[in-house]
Design a protein around this motif. Structure first.
Motif, short mmCIF file in Angstrom:
data_model
loop_
_atom_site.label_atom_id
_atom_site.label_comp_id
_atom_site.label_asym_id
_atom_site.label_seq_id
_atom_site.Cartn_x
_atom_site.Cartn_y
_atom_site.Cartn_z
N ILE A 35 0.86 -1.19 0.00
CA ILE A 35 0.00 0.00 0.00
C ILE A 35 0.89 1.23 0.00
N ARG A 36 0.62 2.14 -0.93
CA ARG A 36 1.27 3.45 -1.00
C ARG A 36 0.16 4.48 -0.93
N ALA A 37 0.23 5.39 0.05
CA ALA A 37 -0.84 6.36 0.21
C ALA A 37 -0.31 7.62 0.87
N GLY A 38 -1.11 8.69 0.77
CA GLY A 38 -0.77 9.91 1.48
C GLY A 38 -0.96 9.69 2.97
N SER A 39 -2.08 9.06 3.32
CA SER A 39 -2.41 8.78 4.71
C SER A 39 -3.14 7.45 4.77
N LEU A 40 -2.85 6.65 5.79
CA LEU A 40 -3.48 5.33 5.91
C LEU A 40 -3.94 5.12 7.35
N ILE A 41 -5.18 4.70 7.49
CA ILE A 41 -5.72 4.30 8.79
C ILE A 41 -6.09 2.83 8.68
N VAL A 42 -5.47 2.00 9.52
CA VAL A 42 -5.72 0.57 9.53
C VAL A 42 -6.67 0.30 10.69
N GLY A 43 -7.91 -0.07 10.38
CA GLY A 43 -8.93 -0.31 11.41
C GLY A 43 -8.63 -1.51 12.29
N GLU A 44 -9.35 -1.62 13.40
CA GLU A 44 -9.11 -2.69 14.38
C GLU A 44 -9.23 -4.09 13.80
N GLU A 45 -10.13 -4.30 12.87
CA GLU A 45 -10.35 -5.63 12.28
C GLU A 45 -9.59 -5.81 10.97
N ALA A 46 -8.84 -4.80 10.55
CA ALA A 46 -8.14 -4.83 9.27
C ALA A 46 -6.81 -5.57 9.37
N SER A 47 -6.35 -6.08 8.22
CA SER A 47 -5.03 -6.72 8.18
C SER A 47 -4.37 -6.43 6.84
N ILE A 48 -3.05 -6.23 6.92
CA ILE A 48 -2.24 -5.98 5.74
C ILE A 48 -1.05 -6.94 5.79
N THR A 49 -0.80 -7.62 4.66
CA THR A 49 0.40 -8.41 4.51
C THR A 49 1.14 -7.82 3.33
N GLY A 50 2.16 -7.02 3.62
CA GLY A 50 2.91 -6.35 2.57
C GLY A 50 3.55 -5.09 3.11
N GLU A 51 4.20 -4.35 2.23
CA GLU A 51 4.89 -3.13 2.61
C GLU A 51 3.94 -1.94 2.57
N VAL A 52 4.04 -1.06 3.57
CA VAL A 52 3.22 0.15 3.64
C VAL A 52 4.14 1.36 3.55
N MET A 53 3.79 2.29 2.66
CA MET A 53 4.50 3.56 2.55
C MET A 53 3.48 4.67 2.51
N ALA A 54 3.60 5.62 3.47
CA ALA A 54 2.65 6.73 3.52
C ALA A 54 3.25 7.88 4.32
N GLU A 55 2.68 9.05 4.16
CA GLU A 55 3.10 10.19 4.97
C GLU A 55 2.75 9.92 6.44
N THR A 56 1.50 9.50 6.70
CA THR A 56 1.06 9.19 8.06
C THR A 56 0.36 7.84 8.06
N VAL A 57 0.60 7.06 9.12
CA VAL A 57 -0.04 5.76 9.28
C VAL A 57 -0.53 5.64 10.72
N VAL A 58 -1.79 5.28 10.87
CA VAL A 58 -2.35 4.94 12.17
C VAL A 58 -2.75 3.48 12.10
N VAL A 59 -2.17 2.66 12.98
CA VAL A 59 -2.44 1.22 12.97
C VAL A 59 -3.25 0.87 14.20
N ARG A 60 -4.45 0.35 13.96
CA ARG A 60 -5.30 -0.19 15.03
C ARG A 60 -5.47 -1.69 14.87
N GLY A 61 -5.16 -2.21 13.68
CA GLY A 61 -5.30 -3.62 13.37
C GLY A 61 -3.95 -4.29 13.21
#
Length: 148
Positions: A35-61
């Protein structure tokens, strides 16, 4: 530049592949890819398998893979298994983090070319024959994908 509404990927969405956005993404589903984004919010039930690049990232999941962002916030419900390259990092009590974190003045330019490569993609000539300093970084990524 116009202000755009955030892209919301709900909990029933499963994405296999990469996501690229200049704006904000709110992810409540799962992504198997980068995921490449300006801003990313990962919700509590969300999951990512891979590289994340963003200006801001909030991880809840859950994030399994590396994070590269200027500002990273790990909420109490976050579970991150991977390395974090950041300019600013905040970790709430209760967050789970298993990996290495490294401060960088420009974390978005420090990509897969290696952690010793902090200056916008310029590797030193002495790195060519030497093994990478954090030996566990590169082998972990292929091993996790080989079981798919």
């Amino acid at each position: 530049m116009k202000s755009k509404a955030p892209s919301i990927l709900s909990g029933d969405i499963v994405v296999t592949g990469s996501i690229v956005s200049e704006g904000e993404i709110q992810l409540d589903g799962s992504v198997d890819g980068d995921i490449r984004a300006g801003s990313l919010i990962v919700g509590e039930e969300a999951s990512i398998t891979g590289e994340v690049m963003a200006e801001t990232v909030v991880v809840r999941g859950r994030v399994t893979g590396s994070l590269h962002a200027r500002q990273v916030q790990l909420a109490a419900t976050a579970r991150v298994e991977g390395d974090i390259v950041h300019a600013a990092l905040s970790v709430e009590s209760g967050a789970f983090f298993d990996g290495h974190c490294r401060h960088s003045s420009d974390p978005l330019s420090a990509t897969k070319s290696g952690p010793a490569n902090d200056k916008a993609g310029k590797a030193s000539k002495s790195d060519a024959g030497a093994p990478p300093k954090p030996a566990g970084l590169s082998p972990v990524e292929p091993a996790s994908k080989s079981g798919v």
